[in-house]
Design a protein around this motif. Structure first.
Motif, PDB file in Angstrom:
ATOM      1  N   VAL A   1       0.849  -1.176   0.000  1.00 52.97           N
ATOM      2  CA  VAL A   1       0.000   0.000   0.000  1.00 52.97           C
ATOM      3  C   VAL A   1       0.891   1.235   0.000  1.00 52.97           C
ATOM      4  CG1 VAL A   1      -1.729   1.288   1.278  1.00 52.97           C
ATOM      5  CG2 VAL A   1      -1.771  -1.200   1.303  1.00 52.97           C
ATOM      6  N   LEU A   2       0.679   2.105  -0.929  1.00 55.90           N
ATOM      7  CA  LEU A   2       1.425   3.355  -0.997  1.00 55.90           C
ATOM      8  C   LEU A   2       0.765   4.349  -0.047  1.00 55.90           C
ATOM      9  CD1 LEU A   2       3.647   5.040  -2.300  1.00 55.90           C
ATOM     10  CD2 LEU A   2       2.043   5.583  -4.131  1.00 55.90           C
ATOM     11  N   SER A   3       1.458   4.704   1.026  1.00 56.52           N
ATOM     12  CA  SER A   3       0.855   5.539   2.068  1.00 56.52           C
ATOM     13  C   SER A   3       0.494   6.948   1.585  1.00 56.52           C
ATOM     14  CB  SER A   3       1.768   5.622   3.290  1.00 56.52           C
ATOM     15  OG  SER A   3       2.995   6.219   2.953  1.00 56.52           O
ATOM     16  N   LYS A   4       1.104   7.410   0.522  1.00 54.18           N
ATOM     17  CA  LYS A   4       0.774   8.741  -0.008  1.00 54.18           C
ATOM     18  C   LYS A   4      -0.490   8.727  -0.867  1.00 54.18           C
ATOM     19  CE  LYS A   4       5.418  10.541   0.092  1.00 54.18           C
ATOM     20  NZ  LYS A   4       6.514  11.175  -0.634  1.00 54.18           N
ATOM     21  N   MET A   9      -5.100   3.894   0.864  1.00 55.36           N
ATOM     22  CA  MET A   9      -5.138   3.841   2.331  1.00 55.36           C
ATOM     23  C   MET A   9      -6.578   3.652   2.822  1.00 55.36           C
ATOM     24  SD  MET A   9      -2.025   4.062   3.539  1.00 55.36           S
ATOM     25  CE  MET A   9      -2.032   4.780   5.169  1.00 55.36           C
ATOM     26  N   LYS A  10      -7.500   4.342   2.210  1.00 54.22           N
ATOM     27  CA  LYS A  10      -8.899   4.250   2.605  1.00 54.22           C
ATOM     28  C   LYS A  10      -9.441   2.836   2.383  1.00 54.22           C
ATOM     29  CE  LYS A  10     -13.294   6.606   1.831  1.00 54.22           C
ATOM     30  NZ  LYS A  10     -13.956   7.666   1.081  1.00 54.22           N
ATOM     31  N   LYS A  11      -9.092   2.227   1.259  1.00 55.46           N
ATOM     32  CA  LYS A  11      -9.567   0.876   0.932  1.00 55.46           C
ATOM     33  C   LYS A  11      -9.013  -0.182   1.889  1.00 55.46           C
ATOM     34  CE  LYS A  11     -10.241   1.578  -4.017  1.00 55.46           C
ATOM     35  NZ  LYS A  11      -9.757   1.219  -5.367  1.00 55.46           N
ATOM     36  N   GLN A  12      -7.837   0.055   2.453  1.00 54.51           N
ATOM     37  CA  GLN A  12      -7.170  -0.937   3.306  1.00 54.51           C
ATOM     38  C   GLN A  12      -7.444  -0.731   4.793  1.00 54.51           C
ATOM     39  OE1 GLN A  12      -5.722  -3.555   1.910  1.00 54.51           O
ATOM     40  NE2 GLN A  12      -6.206  -2.664  -0.073  1.00 54.51           N
ATOM     41  N   GLY A  14      -8.358  -0.934   8.484  1.00 51.12           N
ATOM     42  CA  GLY A  14      -8.776  -2.019   9.368  1.00 51.12           C
ATOM     43  C   GLY A  14      -8.539  -3.429   8.839  1.00 51.12           C
ATOM     44  N   ARG A  15      -7.599  -3.610   7.914  1.00 52.81           N
ATOM     45  CA  ARG A  15      -7.396  -4.925   7.287  1.00 52.81           C
ATOM     46  C   ARG A  15      -6.155  -5.677   7.756  1.00 52.81           C
ATOM     47  NH1 ARG A  15      -8.160  -5.356   1.203  1.00 52.81           N
ATOM     48  NH2 ARG A  15      -8.410  -7.484   1.864  1.00 52.81           N
ATOM     49  N   PHE A  16      -5.255  -5.034   8.462  1.00 51.78           N
ATOM     50  CA  PHE A  16      -3.977  -5.668   8.796  1.00 51.78           C
ATOM     51  C   PHE A  16      -3.886  -6.068  10.263  1.00 51.78           C
ATOM     52  CE2 PHE A  16      -3.136  -3.203   5.020  1.00 51.78           C
ATOM     53  CZ  PHE A  16      -2.338  -4.039   4.266  1.00 51.78           C
ATOM     54  N   ASP A  17      -3.349  -7.262  10.510  1.00 55.40           N
ATOM     55  CA  ASP A  17      -3.060  -7.722  11.867  1.00 55.40           C
ATOM     56  C   ASP A  17      -1.708  -7.192  12.328  1.00 55.40           C
ATOM     57  OD1 ASP A  17      -5.344  -9.451  12.305  1.00 55.40           O
ATOM     58  OD2 ASP A  17      -4.438 -10.773  10.810  1.00 55.40           O
ATOM     59  N   PHE A  18      -0.779  -7.039  11.386  1.00 53.98           N
ATOM     60  CA  PHE A  18       0.594  -6.661  11.713  1.00 53.98           C
ATOM     61  C   PHE A  18       1.162  -5.808  10.589  1.00 53.98           C
ATOM     62  CE2 PHE A  18       5.179  -7.371  11.539  1.00 53.98           C
ATOM     63  CZ  PHE A  18       5.544  -7.175  12.857  1.00 53.98           C
ATOM     64  N   ILE A  19       1.828  -4.723  10.960  1.00 57.17           N
ATOM     65  CA  ILE A  19       2.530  -3.887   9.984  1.00 57.17           C
ATOM     66  C   ILE A  19       3.963  -3.713  10.468  1.00 57.17           C
ATOM     67  CG2 ILE A  19       2.704  -1.610   8.898  1.00 57.17           C
ATOM     68  CD1 ILE A  19      -0.344  -1.339   9.274  1.00 57.17           C
ATOM     69  N   PRO A  26      12.114  10.153   9.190  1.00 53.22           N
ATOM     70  CA  PRO A  26      10.926  10.598   9.927  1.00 53.22           C
ATOM     71  C   PRO A  26       9.704  10.611   9.005  1.00 53.22           C
ATOM     72  CG  PRO A  26      12.783  12.048  10.361  1.00 53.22           C
ATOM     73  CD  PRO A  26      13.200  11.125   9.246  1.00 53.22           C
ATOM     74  N   HIS A  27       8.582  10.102   9.502  1.00 57.91           N
ATOM     75  CA  HIS A  27       7.344  10.076   8.722  1.00 57.91           C
ATOM     76  C   HIS A  27       6.149   9.951   9.658  1.00 57.91           C
ATOM     77  CE1 HIS A  27       8.473   5.904   9.339  1.00 57.91           C
ATOM     78  NE2 HIS A  27       7.220   5.543   9.088  1.00 57.91           N
ATOM     79  N   ASP A  28       4.985  10.232   9.120  1.00 60.28           N
ATOM     80  CA  ASP A  28       3.749  10.214   9.885  1.00 60.28           C
ATOM     81  C   ASP A  28       3.200   8.787   9.947  1.00 60.28           C
ATOM     82  OD1 ASP A  28       1.393  10.869  11.142  1.00 60.28           O
ATOM     83  OD2 ASP A  28       0.443  11.673   9.335  1.00 60.28           O
ATOM     84  N   ILE A  29       3.004   8.265  11.148  1.00 61.24           N
ATOM     85  CA  ILE A  29       2.496   6.895  11.282  1.00 61.24           C
ATOM     86  C   ILE A  29       0.994   6.848  11.531  1.00 61.24           C
ATOM     87  CG2 ILE A  29       4.697   5.977  12.075  1.00 61.24           C
ATOM     88  CD1 ILE A  29       3.412   5.839  14.898  1.00 61.24           C
ATOM     89  N   ASP A  30       0.358   7.987  11.705  1.00 60.41           N
ATOM     90  CA  ASP A  30      -1.079   8.004  12.023  1.00 60.41           C
ATOM     91  C   ASP A  30      -1.912   7.257  10.991  1.00 60.41           C
ATOM     92  OD1 ASP A  30      -0.656   9.397  14.357  1.00 60.41           O
ATOM     93  OD2 ASP A  30      -1.012  11.348  13.443  1.00 60.41           O
ATOM     94  N   GLY A  31      -1.611   7.444   9.718  1.00 59.22           N
ATOM     95  CA  GLY A  31      -2.371   6.759   8.677  1.00 59.22           C
ATOM     96  C   GLY A  31      -2.233   5.256   8.764  1.00 59.22           C
ATOM     97  N   MET A  32      -1.046   4.778   9.126  1.00 59.57           N
ATOM     98  CA  MET A  32      -0.831   3.335   9.230  1.00 59.57           C
ATOM     99  C   MET A  32      -1.586   2.736  10.402  1.00 59.57           C
ATOM    100  SD  MET A  32       2.991   2.529   8.040  1.00 59.57           S
ATOM    101  CE  MET A  32       3.836   3.991   8.575  1.00 59.57           C
ATOM    102  N   LEU A  33      -1.750   3.500  11.461  1.00 60.94           N
ATOM    103  CA  LEU A  33      -2.500   2.989  12.603  1.00 60.94           C
ATOM    104  C   LEU A  33      -3.938   2.675  12.209  1.00 60.94           C
ATOM    105  CD1 LEU A  33      -1.172   5.357  15.402  1.00 60.94           C
ATOM    106  CD2 LEU A  33      -0.598   2.956  15.027  1.00 60.94           C
ATOM    107  N   GLY A  34      -4.488   3.450  11.296  1.00 61.92           N
ATOM    108  CA  GLY A  34      -5.841   3.210  10.815  1.00 61.92           C
ATOM    109  C   GLY A  34      -5.964   1.946   9.980  1.00 61.92           C
TER     110      GLY A  34
END
Length: 70
Positions: A1-4, A9-12, A14-19, A26-34
């Protein structure tokens, strides 16, 4: 998934058990938490300042489960 890519990001959401995040800058992790399912885990290994693992519990706020080594 390309975080940019907001659509990817919207389609994915709540789909991952582990990232495993190995970005070495340095980068923003907030989107990955979703992207995590409940009880999912996000591990950061790319930068010394951000190393650690976080778990998304069912009923509690996000918590860090592996401390950073100093």
């Amino acid at each position: 998934v390309l975080s940019k890519d907001k659509e990817q990001m919207k389609k994915q959401r709540g789909r991952f058990d582990f990232i495993l995040d190995a970005v070495a800058a340095p980068h923003d992790i907030d989107g990955m938490l979703g992207l995590l399912k409940r009880d999912g885990t996000l591990c950061l290994v790319g930068t010394r300042e951000a190393q650690g693992c976080w778990r998304r519990p069912k009923t509690e706020p996000l918590m860090r489960v592996v401390p950073t080594q100093n």
